[in-house]
Design a protein around this motif. Structure first.
Motif, PDB file in Angstrom:
ATOM      1  N   ALA A  37      58.457 -51.170 -33.132  1.00 45.06           N
ATOM      2  CA  ALA A  37      57.064 -50.728 -33.075  1.00 45.06           C
ATOM      3  C   ALA A  37      56.215 -51.496 -34.073  1.00 45.06           C
ATOM      4  O   ALA A  37      55.048 -51.801 -33.812  1.00 45.06           O
ATOM      5  CB  ALA A  37      56.990 -49.232 -33.338  1.00 45.06           C
ATOM      6  N   SER A  38      56.794 -51.828 -35.235  1.00 39.74           N
ATOM      7  CA  SER A  38      56.028 -52.540 -36.261  1.00 39.74           C
ATOM      8  C   SER A  38      55.589 -53.919 -35.781  1.00 39.74           C
ATOM      9  O   SER A  38      54.483 -54.376 -36.111  1.00 39.74           O
ATOM     10  CB  SER A  38      56.869 -52.686 -37.533  1.00 39.74           C
ATOM     11  N   VAL A  39      56.429 -54.579 -34.979  1.00 39.08           N
ATOM     12  CA  VAL A  39      56.080 -55.899 -34.440  1.00 39.08           C
ATOM     13  C   VAL A  39      54.929 -55.768 -33.449  1.00 39.08           C
ATOM     14  O   VAL A  39      53.964 -56.538 -33.489  1.00 39.08           O
ATOM     15  CB  VAL A  39      57.308 -56.557 -33.786  1.00 39.08           C
ATOM     16  N   SER A  40      55.028 -54.786 -32.554  1.00 40.23           N
ATOM     17  CA  SER A  40      53.963 -54.576 -31.560  1.00 40.23           C
ATOM     18  C   SER A  40      52.646 -54.220 -32.241  1.00 40.23           C
ATOM     19  O   SER A  40      51.583 -54.736 -31.872  1.00 40.23           O
ATOM     20  CB  SER A  40      54.360 -53.463 -30.586  1.00 40.23           C
ATOM     21  N   LEU A  41      52.720 -53.369 -33.260  1.00 41.36           N
ATOM     22  CA  LEU A  41      51.502 -52.986 -33.979  1.00 41.36           C
ATOM     23  C   LEU A  41      50.887 -54.178 -34.700  1.00 41.36           C
ATOM     24  O   LEU A  41      49.664 -54.330 -34.741  1.00 41.36           O
ATOM     25  CB  LEU A  41      51.813 -51.873 -34.987  1.00 41.36           C
ATOM     26  N   GLY A  42      51.743 -55.051 -35.257  1.00 45.42           N
ATOM     27  CA  GLY A  42      51.236 -56.250 -35.927  1.00 45.42           C
ATOM     28  C   GLY A  42      50.504 -57.155 -34.964  1.00 45.42           C
ATOM     29  O   GLY A  42      49.435 -57.710 -35.294  1.00 45.42           O
ATOM     30  N   ARG A  43      51.044 -57.290 -33.758  1.00 41.14           N
ATOM     31  CA  ARG A  43      50.406 -58.131 -32.740  1.00 41.14           C
ATOM     32  C   ARG A  43      49.046 -57.546 -32.332  1.00 41.14           C
ATOM     33  O   ARG A  43      48.061 -58.262 -32.193  1.00 41.14           O
ATOM     34  CB  ARG A  43      51.326 -58.245 -31.521  1.00 41.14           C
ATOM     35  N   ILE A  44      49.011 -56.216 -32.167  1.00 40.85           N
ATOM     36  CA  ILE A  44      47.754 -55.560 -31.781  1.00 40.85           C
ATOM     37  C   ILE A  44      46.728 -55.673 -32.910  1.00 40.85           C
ATOM     38  O   ILE A  44      45.536 -55.901 -32.663  1.00 40.85           O
ATOM     39  CB  ILE A  44      48.021 -54.074 -31.420  1.00 40.85           C
ATOM     40  N   ARG A  48      43.040 -57.282 -32.615  1.00 41.92           N
ATOM     41  CA  ARG A  48      41.807 -56.570 -32.990  1.00 41.92           C
ATOM     42  C   ARG A  48      40.986 -57.431 -33.953  1.00 41.92           C
ATOM     43  O   ARG A  48      39.762 -57.527 -33.805  1.00 41.92           O
ATOM     44  CB  ARG A  48      42.147 -55.217 -33.637  1.00 41.92           C
ATOM     45  N   ALA A  49      41.632 -58.030 -34.936  1.00 40.74           N
ATOM     46  CA  ALA A  49      40.924 -58.870 -35.907  1.00 40.74           C
ATOM     47  C   ALA A  49      40.238 -60.041 -35.208  1.00 40.74           C
ATOM     48  O   ALA A  49      39.098 -60.405 -35.542  1.00 40.74           O
ATOM     49  CB  ALA A  49      41.896 -59.374 -36.967  1.00 40.74           C
ATOM     50  N   ALA A  50      40.925 -60.635 -34.214  1.00 39.03           N
ATOM     51  CA  ALA A  50      40.338 -61.756 -33.472  1.00 39.03           C
ATOM     52  C   ALA A  50      39.120 -61.310 -32.676  1.00 39.03           C
ATOM     53  O   ALA A  50      38.104 -62.012 -32.616  1.00 39.03           O
ATOM     54  CB  ALA A  50      41.395 -62.364 -32.541  1.00 39.03           C
ATOM     55  N   LEU A  51      39.198 -60.122 -32.075  1.00 42.22           N
ATOM     56  CA  LEU A  51      38.075 -59.593 -31.293  1.00 42.22           C
ATOM     57  C   LEU A  51      36.884 -59.276 -32.194  1.00 42.22           C
ATOM     58  O   LEU A  51      35.735 -59.467 -31.803  1.00 42.22           O
ATOM     59  CB  LEU A  51      38.511 -58.343 -30.522  1.00 42.22           C
ATOM     60  N   VAL A  52      37.170 -58.809 -33.404  1.00 45.13           N
ATOM     61  CA  VAL A  52      36.095 -58.549 -34.372  1.00 45.13           C
ATOM     62  C   VAL A  52      35.435 -59.871 -34.769  1.00 45.13           C
ATOM     63  O   VAL A  52      34.202 -59.976 -34.843  1.00 45.13           O
ATOM     64  CB  VAL A  52      36.644 -57.816 -35.611  1.00 45.13           C
ATOM     65  N   LYS A  53      36.258 -60.880 -35.010  1.00 46.46           N
ATOM     66  CA  LYS A  53      35.743 -62.195 -35.399  1.00 46.46           C
ATOM     67  C   LYS A  53      34.869 -62.776 -34.308  1.00 46.46           C
ATOM     68  O   LYS A  53      33.844 -63.430 -34.572  1.00 46.46           O
ATOM     69  CB  LYS A  53      36.907 -63.133 -35.719  1.00 46.46           C
ATOM     70  N   GLU A  54      35.265 -62.550 -33.034  1.00 46.80           N
ATOM     71  CA  GLU A  54      34.496 -63.048 -31.898  1.00 46.80           C
ATOM     72  C   GLU A  54      33.312 -62.145 -31.562  1.00 46.80           C
ATOM     73  O   GLU A  54      32.608 -62.366 -30.576  1.00 46.80           O
ATOM     74  CB  GLU A  54      35.408 -63.165 -30.669  1.00 46.80           C
ATOM     75  N   ARG A  55      33.144 -61.097 -32.357  1.00 48.42           N
ATOM     76  CA  ARG A  55      32.066 -60.123 -32.178  1.00 48.42           C
ATOM     77  C   ARG A  55      32.148 -59.362 -30.850  1.00 48.42           C
ATOM     78  O   ARG A  55      31.135 -58.918 -30.307  1.00 48.42           O
ATOM     79  CB  ARG A  55      30.700 -60.800 -32.320  1.00 48.42           C
ATOM     80  N   LYS A  56      33.362 -59.240 -30.361  1.00 53.07           N
ATOM     81  CA  LYS A  56      33.578 -58.434 -29.165  1.00 53.07           C
ATOM     82  C   LYS A  56      33.878 -56.978 -29.536  1.00 53.07           C
ATOM     83  O   LYS A  56      33.774 -56.081 -28.702  1.00 53.07           O
ATOM     84  CB  LYS A  56      34.739 -59.014 -28.354  1.00 53.07           C
ATOM     85  N   MET A 181      42.377 -49.457 -24.523  1.00 56.64           N
ATOM     86  CA  MET A 181      43.502 -49.981 -25.288  1.00 56.64           C
ATOM     87  C   MET A 181      43.365 -51.490 -25.533  1.00 56.64           C
ATOM     88  O   MET A 181      42.939 -52.233 -24.646  1.00 56.64           O
ATOM     89  CB  MET A 181      44.823 -49.699 -24.564  1.00 56.64           C
ATOM     90  N   ILE A 182      43.743 -51.894 -26.719  1.00 57.91           N
ATOM     91  CA  ILE A 182      43.742 -53.324 -27.060  1.00 57.91           C
ATOM     92  C   ILE A 182      45.046 -53.933 -26.557  1.00 57.91           C
ATOM     93  O   ILE A 182      46.139 -53.464 -26.919  1.00 57.91           O
ATOM     94  CB  ILE A 182      43.605 -53.514 -28.586  1.00 57.91           C
ATOM     95  N   LYS A 183      44.944 -54.921 -25.717  1.00 55.86           N
ATOM     96  CA  LYS A 183      46.117 -55.541 -25.094  1.00 55.86           C
ATOM     97  C   LYS A 183      46.283 -56.976 -25.587  1.00 55.86           C
ATOM     98  O   LYS A 183      45.299 -57.676 -25.830  1.00 55.86           O
ATOM     99  CB  LYS A 183      45.975 -55.542 -23.570  1.00 55.86           C
ATOM    100  N   VAL A 184      47.531 -57.403 -25.710  1.00 60.78           N
ATOM    101  CA  VAL A 184      47.863 -58.789 -26.021  1.00 60.78           C
ATOM    102  C   VAL A 184      48.739 -59.297 -24.890  1.00 60.78           C
ATOM    103  O   VAL A 184      49.861 -58.830 -24.707  1.00 60.78           O
ATOM    104  CB  VAL A 184      48.622 -58.911 -27.368  1.00 60.78           C
ATOM    105  N   GLU A 185      48.170 -60.226 -24.088  1.00 59.15           N
ATOM    106  CA  GLU A 185      48.868 -60.720 -22.903  1.00 59.15           C
ATOM    107  C   GLU A 185      49.309 -59.537 -22.035  1.00 59.15           C
ATOM    108  O   GLU A 185      50.453 -59.438 -21.591  1.00 59.15           O
ATOM    109  CB  GLU A 185      50.069 -61.574 -23.303  1.00 59.15           C
ATOM    110  N   ASN A 186      48.359 -58.640 -21.859  1.00 59.92           N
ATOM    111  CA  ASN A 186      48.543 -57.451 -21.015  1.00 59.92           C
ATOM    112  C   ASN A 186      49.597 -56.480 -21.550  1.00 59.92           C
ATOM    113  O   ASN A 186      50.125 -55.655 -20.824  1.00 59.92           O
ATOM    114  CB  ASN A 186      48.888 -57.847 -19.569  1.00 59.92           C
ATOM    115  N   ARG A 187      49.923 -56.637 -22.838  1.00 57.83           N
ATOM    116  CA  ARG A 187      50.883 -55.719 -23.470  1.00 57.83           C
ATOM    117  C   ARG A 187      50.179 -54.967 -24.592  1.00 57.83           C
ATOM    118  O   ARG A 187      49.487 -55.557 -25.417  1.00 57.83           O
ATOM    119  CB  ARG A 187      52.084 -56.485 -24.049  1.00 57.83           C
TER     120      ARG A 187
END
Length: 495
Positions: A37-44, A48-56, A181-187
């Motif tokens: 779970a810690s790996v999945s949470l790290g990816r999410i 989220r940080a990337a989406l904030v940076k892109e102002r999404k 939900m925030i998805k990474v490559e649909n995950r």
């Protein structure tokens, strides 16, 4: 009396039990091969940080780490605690946006607008009141719903949550929060898992811990974002959701079987009662005293009570016409009116302006206390003073009771081992010797639809004491009445 078997399951409690086991990691086994779970949470978190940076997404405040006493309950070692805001983008439509952009454009066709009532536990109700014209919809970007997400009211019906499929265009109305939900490559986190969590006792407690008790209960979007959620490995989330879905399917089947059983019971009871009041449930016995003789005795008893001034002399009831005789009855039976076989009296309500009339030891029945059975308790009691200063009528043990108007019209009861009084919406019958109270009870139960129909037509359904007294009643010999009741009870107890 009136005991029946039931096929009864508390399916709501079953669902809660399933959800609570699931959210503690006890519904499916953990698998060491799952991505932690810690790996999945790290990816999410990175996404989220990337989406904030892109102002999404908007940057949100840092929340305290969930440790120790902040953990709501125990979870498996392979799970992690997180905030809903860490794994989802949670938004709402601001009040000024609704007032300025949505409300002026509401129409009866176009793109549907979600309101709180469109969201029920686990179900989207696609019965929309308002729409947005298609040519305006595309410009209302903030309220658009165009992908899979969770919807939940944050005013009024707190705790209801359902999944919007995203398969059609819609708009977010006021008082409805969107959880995407925030998805990474649909995950990412399973929408179904979060929905089930929020429906569980644990999730509801977390969701409502900052509940505001105003005119309507509400939570802030901030409180929604700070809701603490358990985070299993993504593959385990899928297994949990699949297991819940299978178990809920089984519970649905139990509910269906229970409803069908109840409907069958009701149908069979109705048929038994119909046969009984037609004189076809038990055989007639030529040695029974005929009902005609019984009625003569009742008339003599009534005359004697009038002579002794124990009851008032009443105006003779009209003769029963052939049209009123709804079915053929055995030769030993007789048609009468209910006013001929007992003294009927409606109750009263002592003045509420006098609190000293209430809280005594005399049971005072309101029609909501009637449950088609023996009445031993009432929701309110009055004092001797309340009896003295009102026109309530005393009902002795064994008296038959019937609700005369309102939502409970036709509801029945038989006074138990204590004398009671009733309000004005209830009529009680003190029967003359020769009529078995339980036979009258079952006749009235069998006749409920006719009684309700008799009371229709006004602003409030009302069968009135006069209508009850004029209602026709087929009287069997007394011994046959008892045999009929015994047979009804025997059949009912086997259903």
């Amino acid at each position: 009396m009136m005991k029946t078997n039931t096929l009864s399951f508390n399916t709501q409690a079953l669902r809660k039990k399933v959800l609570n086991l699931a959210m503690r990691g006890k519904l499916v086994p953990q698998d060491l091969n799952d991505e932690p779970a810690s790996v999945s949470l790290g990816r999410i978190k990175s996404e989220r940080a990337a989406l904030v940076k892109e102002r999404k997404l908007k940057r949100s405040k840092n929340l305290p780490k969930i440790t120790g006493d902040k953990e709501p309950f125990s979870i498996p070692d392979s799970w992690k605690w997180t905030y809903l805001n860490d794994v989802a983008n949670i938004t709402k439509l601001a009040g000024f946006e609704y007032t300025k952009y949505i409300r002026p454009n509401l129409t009866n066709k176009g793109i549907p607008l979600f309101k709180a009532k469109n969201i029920q536990p686990g179900v989207i109700i696609e019965d929309f009141e308002n729409y947005i014209p298609e040519d305006i919809s595309d410009s209302l970007i903030r309220s658009q719903l165009n992908k899979k997400c969770l919807l939940t009211p944050y005013v009024g019906s707190i705790g209801k949550v359902a999944i919007f499929s995203g398969k059609y265009k819609a708009h977010l109305g006021s008082n409805v929060g969107k959880i995407e939900m925030i998805k990474v490559e649909n995950r990412g986190v399973s929408e179904e898992f979060i929905m089930y969590y929020l429906q569980s006792s644990y999730g509801f407690e977390q969701l409502t811990k900052h509940l505001k008790s105003t005119a309507q209960p509400s939570i802030s979007i901030t409180a929604l974002r700070e809701t603490i959620v358990p985070f299993p490995p993504l593959e385990e989330q899928k297994r949990i959701v699949a297991k819940i879905s299978r178990l809920f399917d089984q519970i649905d089947k139990i509910e269906l079987a229970s409803r069908q059983y109840t409907e069958l019971q009701s149908s069979l009871r109705s048929k038994v009662l119909e046969v009984a009041i037609h004189g076809k449930l038990v055989r007639q016995d030529s040695t029974d005293e005929p009902a005609g003789v019984l009625l003569d005795k009742i008339k003599s008893e009534k005359d004697e009570l009038i002579k002794e001034k124990k009851i008032k002399k009443s105006k003779p009831l009209p003769e029963i016409t052939d049209d009123e005789k709804l079915f053929d009855i055995p030769d030993s039976w007789e048609w009468v009116r209910l006013g001929d076989i007992g003294v009927w009296a409606a109750g009263a309500t002592p003045s509420r302006k006098h609190p000293e009339y209430y809280g005594g030891n005399i049971p005072w029945l309101k029609t909501g206390d009637l449950t088609d059975g023996v009445v031993n308790t009432t929701s309110e009691k009055i004092t001797e003073l309340g009896v003295k200063n009102s026109s309530v009528k005393l009902n002795k043990p064994g008296n038959v009771l019937i609700a005369m108007y309102g939502a409970t019209i036709g509801k029945l009861g038989i006074v138990g081992d204590k004398e009671i009084v009733t309000n004005q919406a209830c009529c009680g019958c003190n029967l003359f010797d020769g009529v078995y109270n339980w036979y009258l009870f079952y006749y009235l139960l069998a006749s409920r639809r006719r009684l309700i129909k008799l009371g229709s037509g006004g602003a409030q359904p009302n069968i009135s004491k006069k209508k009850i007294e004029n209602f026709v009643f087929p009287v069997p010999p007394l011994e046959e009445q008892k045999r009929i009741v015994n047979k009804i009870e025997k059949v009912f107890s086997s259903l």
